[in-house]
Design a protein around this motif. Sequence first.
Motif, mmCIF file in Angstrom:
data_model
loop_
_atom_site.group_PDB
_atom_site.id
_atom_site.type_symbol
_atom_site.label_atom_id
_atom_site.label_comp_id
_atom_site.label_asym_id
_atom_site.label_seq_id
_atom_site.Cartn_x
_atom_site.Cartn_y
_atom_site.Cartn_z
ATOM 1 N N PHE A 41 0.825 -1.207 0.000
ATOM 2 C CA PHE A 41 0.000 0.000 0.000
ATOM 3 C C PHE A 41 0.863 1.262 0.000
ATOM 4 O O PHE A 41 0.482 2.283 -0.581
ATOM 5 C CB PHE A 41 -0.938 0.006 1.199
ATOM 6 N N GLN B 202 1.832 2.003 -3.731
ATOM 7 C CA GLN B 202 0.757 1.884 -4.712
ATOM 8 C C GLN B 202 1.124 2.652 -5.982
ATOM 9 O O GLN B 202 1.521 3.814 -5.946
ATOM 10 C CB GLN B 202 -0.556 2.410 -4.145
ATOM 11 N N ASN C 178 -0.279 3.418 -10.021
ATOM 12 C CA ASN C 178 -1.440 3.381 -10.908
ATOM 13 C C ASN C 178 -0.995 3.348 -12.360
ATOM 14 O O ASN C 178 -0.150 4.144 -12.783
ATOM 15 C CB ASN C 178 -2.338 4.600 -10.673
ATOM 16 N N GLN D 67 -6.183 -5.450 -9.857
ATOM 17 C CA GLN D 67 -5.139 -5.009 -8.944
ATOM 18 C C GLN D 67 -4.297 -6.229 -8.570
ATOM 19 O O GLN D 67 -4.828 -7.329 -8.417
ATOM 20 C CB GLN D 67 -5.716 -4.356 -7.679
ATOM 21 N N VAL E 270 -10.005 0.863 -8.268
ATOM 22 C CA VAL E 270 -9.862 0.299 -6.928
ATOM 23 C C VAL E 270 -11.153 0.515 -6.141
ATOM 24 O O VAL E 270 -11.700 1.620 -6.136
ATOM 25 C CB VAL E 270 -8.669 0.949 -6.194
ATOM 26 N N TRP F 40 -13.615 1.380 -3.064
ATOM 27 C CA TRP F 40 -13.443 2.480 -2.121
ATOM 28 C C TRP F 40 -12.758 2.033 -0.833
ATOM 29 O O TRP F 40 -12.030 2.802 -0.197
ATOM 30 C CB TRP F 40 -14.804 3.099 -1.791
ATOM 31 N N ARG G 198 -7.997 0.906 0.171
ATOM 32 C CA ARG G 198 -7.064 2.026 0.136
ATOM 33 C C ARG G 198 -6.268 2.060 1.441
ATOM 34 O O ARG G 198 -6.669 1.468 2.451
ATOM 35 C CB ARG G 198 -7.798 3.345 -0.089
ATOM 36 N N TYR H 233 -7.122 0.686 5.246
ATOM 37 C CA TYR H 233 -6.282 -0.421 5.726
ATOM 38 C C TYR H 233 -5.777 -0.142 7.133
ATOM 39 O O TYR H 233 -5.853 -1.005 8.029
ATOM 40 C CB TYR H 233 -5.118 -0.610 4.756
#
Length: 699
Positions: free
Chosen positions: A503, A506, A508, A591, A648, A650, A653, A657
Amino acid sequence: ARSTLPLKCCTRRRRASARTSAQMQGLGADTAMVPPRAEHGAPGSFDVEGGGGGGYAGAAQPSAPPMPTVMSAEEVGALIADLEPGQALFPSEEQLRKFRAATANRLLWTEHMRAVAAKADGGVHLLREAYERQLLADPQALVAEDGPWVQAFWQPPQASAEAEQAHAAQAFAAPVIVTHHDGRSVAVSADPSCTTVGQVLQQAGQHFRQAFDPAHHSVFAIGAEQGLALGIGSFVRVTGLTQEEALNGMLGQIVGQDGSQYDVALPSSCRRLHRDNVVVHNAAVIARNTGCPAALGSMLSELGASVRLLWLQRGQPARPPAPGAMAAVRFQFGAMDLDGDGRVSAGELRNFLWNLHLADEQFDAVRKRFAVKGQRTADRAPCSQEHIEVDDLIYLLGRPHQLHPEVPVDALIYEAVVSILGRRTTAHIDKDLSMEDHGVGYGQAFAEHGCSYVVSTLLQVAVVVFIILGLACSEPAFFIGTGVAYVVYLVQVGCCVRLTRAFANQTNGLEAVMALMDRPRHEDPVYHWSVKCYHYETRTRNETVRDSEGNTRNVVKHEQVRVDTYTAFHSGRIPSTDMTAPYVPQTQAQQTQINTHLRLDFTMSNYHMMYTAWCLIHKRDEYQECTHTESLPSQATSCFAVWVPSSVPWWMRGAWYWAANVFLLSSCYRWSAQARIGTQDYTYSKLCYNIGWNALAFF
């Protein structure tokens, strides 16, 4: 001659759904070895005919449908026997479907159609539909007794010469197909010599229930043949085959030509291919069914034969595609985007796939699968899937393009269509695109991360138990235990869980992930050495103890204490050669958690000898603690790859987390998240060489 009412609309949906058999070939004549015809509707079967162009930055004229043939008396008899008899005014849905299927691309004499109308249930309506669909070979034979709908326009042939001229004018009418930006198509019957583009769009707008607004809409004329001429001796690349797709991307030489067919010598054999299945060997972009803007006042005859109209929405011009790992896919996307707004509408996608002759149901499945980003918002905004983003195309084709860079991107698009419509996997696509994207599942997630889940769960339970005991017994020790267990739990989540680092990293976009994975391949490993020298000392201390009777006495205790006396550090770079295989994204899910590893080959390096010598030089006490680490400067040990931005959920994220971690829900959250995403391991491999002697400098 076929006589019709002026500008009469009949949807392409009827014609497409009425087909009863289709031959699945490439973009034209696939190869000389064509399998038997498959029934329409079978998995992976759809019509493909010649046309559509296949040249460098060019396009070819789409093929016209075959000429309709008149049904014989025997065929009409079979049609009557197949239809349900009766005298109802309107036919049933099944009756109408049978009639449309039997009369697809066929003509009937008016006399035969009267026989059908007299015996079939809903025959009066079928007769009227036959006229409106231009199925009557002699519509001038209709009389007022054929139905009240005939009386509205019927005049006896001898009543006026104008009627004869009108019928004669209708003989020159031709269907003009208009494709809407949302993917729908309609065929408008018009005389090209006296009908303008604006008139055709006006009639098509009645079917689409939307008026053409020049301020917000634009129209393109599709069908002008362009491209690069190929001749005998030209070197070409095979593309666009949907049957023997393993030939896509092969290089060959044209050794013969027969009209639109080429004899191409390939490494395996000599094949006869349609001109649409070969392109110049160094073509970077293959544009199919391109067009040019058309003025509303232009006559159809000025636009050329077999012209089609593409109705698009106006948008803002997009920037040119940037270079990158997926530059070929981006340039192909730009070739599909006719109006240059940076998005491919459903109409533009259908135009690109026009030669596949997809039925409306098939195209709808293809459109939804290509619009990956729009799938998440389809329930809230049904129109959100009208446009396809370049990230959607890169997500679907990025992996096969990386595995097979020699295959033209347009061929991969057609193979993707084949996979979506039921072929599952193809020669160059190893993923079943007919299925929805999915993660590894709960079983696989627990098999890979079960130990971490169990440890977190035990610590979470310990925290809860300590809290309950502390509240029940009012003992401060239990609250201290709660704090210790909670701190250990947070340390375990923050330092020992790869998802935490994922995380934090991350990334994109598929190209951004590939750049992140590729950067360490061009770096040399760095090392960090450390030593700590120490010895143990026995120390004496006095301690007062109380016995069971309450008496106190002094006790002398001896204990060993570690005393650190010296520390040293050293770091540097290891010369190396990269032996890592190129990164290929795993796009089974939208993902993916990517875990990276480092493997160093020291067979040609003095690294370990130098490390041992350095440790000996810096030994200053009885005991010594030595550590060494090797890493790549930009290596991300764990990465959360989001292939399609904004896809992703909602709750998946970093903020949510850590909220789950704080409230003792870490194991449940991680199990649920890691079951819905994919997982991939990637290892960097380096062949290392000798390091410098400066590490052994004493001062």
